[in-house]
Scaffold this motif. Sequence first.
Motif, PDB file in Angstrom:
ATOM      1  N   ASP A 291      -6.021  -0.471  -1.081  1.00  9.96           N
ATOM      2  CA  ASP A 291      -4.964  -1.386  -0.654  1.00  9.96           C
ATOM      3  C   ASP A 291      -5.514  -2.631   0.012  1.00  9.96           C
TER       4      ASP A 291
ATOM      5  N   THR B 263       4.244  -1.794  -5.887  1.00 11.33           N
ATOM      6  CA  THR B 263       4.112  -0.494  -5.245  1.00 11.33           C
ATOM      7  C   THR B 263       5.460   0.180  -5.032  1.00 11.33           C
TER       8      THR B 263
ATOM      9  N   ASN C 188       4.586   3.631  -0.831  1.00 10.71           N
ATOM     10  CA  ASN C 188       4.285   2.679   0.235  1.00 10.71           C
ATOM     11  C   ASN C 188       4.482   3.312   1.609  1.00 10.71           C
TER      12      ASN C 188
ATOM     13  N   LEU D 247      -6.212   5.401  -3.026  1.00 12.88           N
ATOM     14  CA  LEU D 247      -5.008   4.653  -2.663  1.00 12.88           C
ATOM     15  C   LEU D 247      -5.172   3.987  -1.297  1.00 12.88           C
TER      16      LEU D 247
ATOM     17  N   PHE E 177      -0.415  -1.747  -7.410  1.00 12.76           N
ATOM     18  CA  PHE E 177      -0.495  -2.475  -6.144  1.00 12.76           C
ATOM     19  C   PHE E 177       0.312  -3.761  -6.159  1.00 12.76           C
TER      20      PHE E 177
ATOM     21  N   LEU F 128       0.767   1.880   2.650  1.00 11.30           N
ATOM     22  CA  LEU F 128       0.269   0.744   1.903  1.00 11.30           C
ATOM     23  C   LEU F 128       0.940  -0.522   2.415  1.00 11.30           C
TER      24      LEU F 128
END
Length: 334
Positions: free
Chosen positions: A280, A320, A325, A276, A317, A330
Amino acid sequence: MEEVHGLMEMATGYSLKVEILFMNPSMVITIGFKWLALDHSSSNFFEMPKPAYYTTASNLDYKEITPGPKLRPYIECFWVCQGNSGQDGYIEEILVPGGRTEIIQADTSFVWYNSEEDRADHMEPGAIILGQRNKVSRIVISQGFRFFGIRFRYGCMPLFIKVSAKEYSNRILKLSDYLTCGEMSLLDNTPPLIDNNFIQDIEHCLFDLIKPPTHDWYILQEIIQSLNNRVEEQTSIHSLAKEHGWNYKKIERVFLKYLGFPPRVFLKIIRFRNALEKMDNSNGSLTNNAYRLGFYDQSHFIREFYNFTGMNPSNFFRETPLLANFLYRLGTKG
């Protein structure tokens, strides 16, 4: 990275970024657009809490506070998440697993959907244990809310309650079933604003609860660090156990006691977390990213990703979830 100016600049004299709140002798932070002055002039056995991370999006605000030095080896952060249900009348959020256990005080009722058992638990306001998870789950809140949480580091919750971590894996439980009324009574009624005094009182309660770590616990922390260092490699659990003088049965028993999962499952969790964070900002293909991040191939990567999020990587993504997030930063890196 988005910058916060205007009122924040006027109050502190600094231009602050959304991730980090700088410290000064009379620090001002914002929670849901309410200003709260914190006095950092006094000294105490516990270091004053530091707001380490703050962000806001849509109708959710999320803030993390760094614990004092005595608890920092065991607790990752204290956090506050608050908001309102907005025009839709409710908020539904995906909870992405991270392998850590949390104690959470909720000031409103909510519904938690456990995808592993296809079960919905209706939780009343109060303090709960949110066990470490290796499956995606969902939470539905239908009114204004605030959650205060204590996020424990890997393998640390059993130092505070006398229960094996495997008892609360992928489960949500009432805290009162595991601690007596007086041990964490502060969570029965959290104040309207989380200030230094409240955090310090919580830290004192936690420090009174903690049990001295065993030799096995210290070895486990070394193994966790080794796994984190090799998360993008094809790691052999048997070899790792041997490096630390354990056999496989021993490492599996200790993992279940402190982490709630066998070593191979835990490795999947931290590999997913690493994916993850690395994906990103990645522009590479799924196949290249899969190999680079320690997965066997693209189909293996997509299968594991779906297991943890209920979505394929591209959709995740692109859309999200807010809580993911916040927790994984992210979209705030760069």
